[in-house]
Design a protein around this motif. Structure first.
Motif, PDB file in Angstrom:
ATOM      1  N   GLY A 124       0.802  -1.220   0.000  1.00  0.00           N
ATOM      2  CA  GLY A 124       0.000   0.000   0.000  1.00  0.00           C
ATOM      3  C   GLY A 124       0.830   1.262   0.000  1.00  0.00           C
ATOM      4  O   GLY A 124       0.395   2.300   0.493  1.00  0.00           O
ATOM      5  N   ASN A 125       2.036   1.176  -0.564  1.00  0.00           N
ATOM      6  CA  ASN A 125       2.910   2.358  -0.615  1.00  0.00           C
ATOM      7  C   ASN A 125       2.272   3.444  -1.464  1.00  0.00           C
ATOM      8  O   ASN A 125       1.861   3.213  -2.590  1.00  0.00           O
ATOM      9  N   LYS A 126       2.220   4.631  -0.933  1.00  0.00           N
ATOM     10  CA  LYS A 126       1.702   5.782  -1.674  1.00  0.00           C
ATOM     11  C   LYS A 126       2.829   6.552  -2.347  1.00  0.00           C
ATOM     12  O   LYS A 126       2.593   7.446  -3.120  1.00  0.00           O
ATOM     13  N   ILE A 127       4.065   6.163  -2.043  1.00  0.00           N
ATOM     14  CA  ILE A 127       5.225   6.834  -2.614  1.00  0.00           C
ATOM     15  C   ILE A 127       5.714   6.023  -3.812  1.00  0.00           C
ATOM     16  O   ILE A 127       5.932   4.812  -3.709  1.00  0.00           O
ATOM     17  N   ILE A 128       5.891   6.692  -4.920  1.00  0.00           N
ATOM     18  CA  ILE A 128       6.355   6.029  -6.138  1.00  0.00           C
ATOM     19  C   ILE A 128       7.870   5.849  -6.045  1.00  0.00           C
ATOM     20  O   ILE A 128       8.593   6.785  -5.725  1.00  0.00           O
ATOM     21  N   ALA A 129       8.320   4.642  -6.309  1.00  0.00           N
ATOM     22  CA  ALA A 129       9.749   4.343  -6.290  1.00  0.00           C
ATOM     23  C   ALA A 129      10.244   4.138  -7.718  1.00  0.00           C
ATOM     24  O   ALA A 129       9.462   3.924  -8.638  1.00  0.00           O
ATOM     25  N   ALA A 179      11.434   5.981 -13.185  1.00  0.00           N
ATOM     26  CA  ALA A 179      12.897   5.987 -13.240  1.00  0.00           C
ATOM     27  C   ALA A 179      13.417   7.056 -12.294  1.00  0.00           C
ATOM     28  O   ALA A 179      12.755   8.061 -12.039  1.00  0.00           O
ATOM     29  N   SER A 180      14.591   6.831 -11.805  1.00  0.00           N
ATOM     30  CA  SER A 180      15.240   7.786 -10.917  1.00  0.00           C
ATOM     31  C   SER A 180      15.783   8.949 -11.737  1.00  0.00           C
ATOM     32  O   SER A 180      16.425   8.757 -12.763  1.00  0.00           O
ATOM     33  N   SER A 181      15.500  10.161 -11.276  1.00  0.00           N
ATOM     34  CA  SER A 181      15.979  11.371 -11.947  1.00  0.00           C
ATOM     35  C   SER A 181      16.537  12.297 -10.879  1.00  0.00           C
ATOM     36  O   SER A 181      15.839  13.168 -10.359  1.00  0.00           O
ATOM     37  N   GLY A 182      17.792  12.070 -10.540  1.00  0.00           N
ATOM     38  CA  GLY A 182      18.391  12.838  -9.440  1.00  0.00           C
ATOM     39  C   GLY A 182      17.752  12.410  -8.131  1.00  0.00           C
ATOM     40  O   GLY A 182      17.721  11.243  -7.792  1.00  0.00           O
ATOM     41  N   ASN A 183      17.215  13.387  -7.387  1.00  0.00           N
ATOM     42  CA  ASN A 183      16.529  13.079  -6.130  1.00  0.00           C
ATOM     43  C   ASN A 183      15.056  12.791  -6.341  1.00  0.00           C
ATOM     44  O   ASN A 183      14.353  12.451  -5.398  1.00  0.00           O
ATOM     45  N   VAL A 233      11.700  11.076  -8.750  1.00  0.00           N
ATOM     46  CA  VAL A 233      11.330   9.907  -9.540  1.00  0.00           C
ATOM     47  C   VAL A 233      10.495  10.395 -10.711  1.00  0.00           C
ATOM     48  O   VAL A 233       9.483  11.062 -10.535  1.00  0.00           O
ATOM     49  N   ALA A 234      10.943  10.069 -11.918  1.00  0.00           N
ATOM     50  CA  ALA A 234      10.224  10.463 -13.131  1.00  0.00           C
ATOM     51  C   ALA A 234       9.244   9.364 -13.507  1.00  0.00           C
ATOM     52  O   ALA A 234       9.556   8.179 -13.434  1.00  0.00           O
TER      53      ALA A 234
END
Length: 158
Positions: A74-79, A115-119, A121-122
């Motif tokens: 149930g993570n609301k944060i996109i990784a 995808a990771s874009s610096g600090n 997430v894109a």
């Protein structure tokens, strides 16, 4: 009494002989996804599936291991490195089961990749439409679709 049994047997045979002579397909080839470099379901697992009776569609949401884990927790944060793929089919009547609906032609395939874009997430969203899976160029409503897809709760399995 013997005449009644004979009449009943004759009626049964006559009804059994009725046929619409329509060839029956054993496999639902209409619902098969065309192979395409535009999306890839290899290694993805089913997160959930649902039906929209109003629109007459059936959908299945697939995800990679990271996406599945995020959905279950149930993570609301996109990784980063999450992949969600929502496949939507039109529905048709099932010839083998009265009253049942089965998938028909592919209506759309929506792919979300992070995808990771610096600090940060894109989030990359693509919608492929129709039997040929043509890329939809209209970008209106993408934020709502992303929110809708990421908000799907996973199916509960024993």
């Amino acid at each position: 009494m013997k005449a009644l049994y004979s009449l009943l047997a004759a009626c049964t045979l006559m009804l059994a002989a009725c046929s619409d002579n329509k060839p029956v397909e054993l496999y639902n080839n209409k619902a098969a996804l065309p192979s395409s470099p535009k999306y890839n379901l290899d290694g993805l697992k089913v997160i959930t599936s649902f039906v929209n009776k109003t629109k007459g569609t059936a959908s299945t949401l697939y995800g990679n291991d990271l996406a599945l884990k995020a959905a279950i927790e149930g993570n609301k944060i996109i990784a980063a490195k999450e992949v969600f793929t929502l496949v939507t089919w039109k529905q048709q009547d099932d010839d083998h089961w009265f009253g049942a609906k089965i998938p028909s032609d592919v209506e759309s395939v929506e792919v979300i990749k992070t995808a990771s874009s610096g600090n940060n997430v894109a989030v990359n969203y693509e919608q492929l439409e129709g039997r040929n899976l043509d890329l939809k160029t209209d970008t209106s409503g993408q934020a709502e679709r992303i929110k809708y897809i990421l908000g799907q709760k996973p199916s509960v399995l024993p």
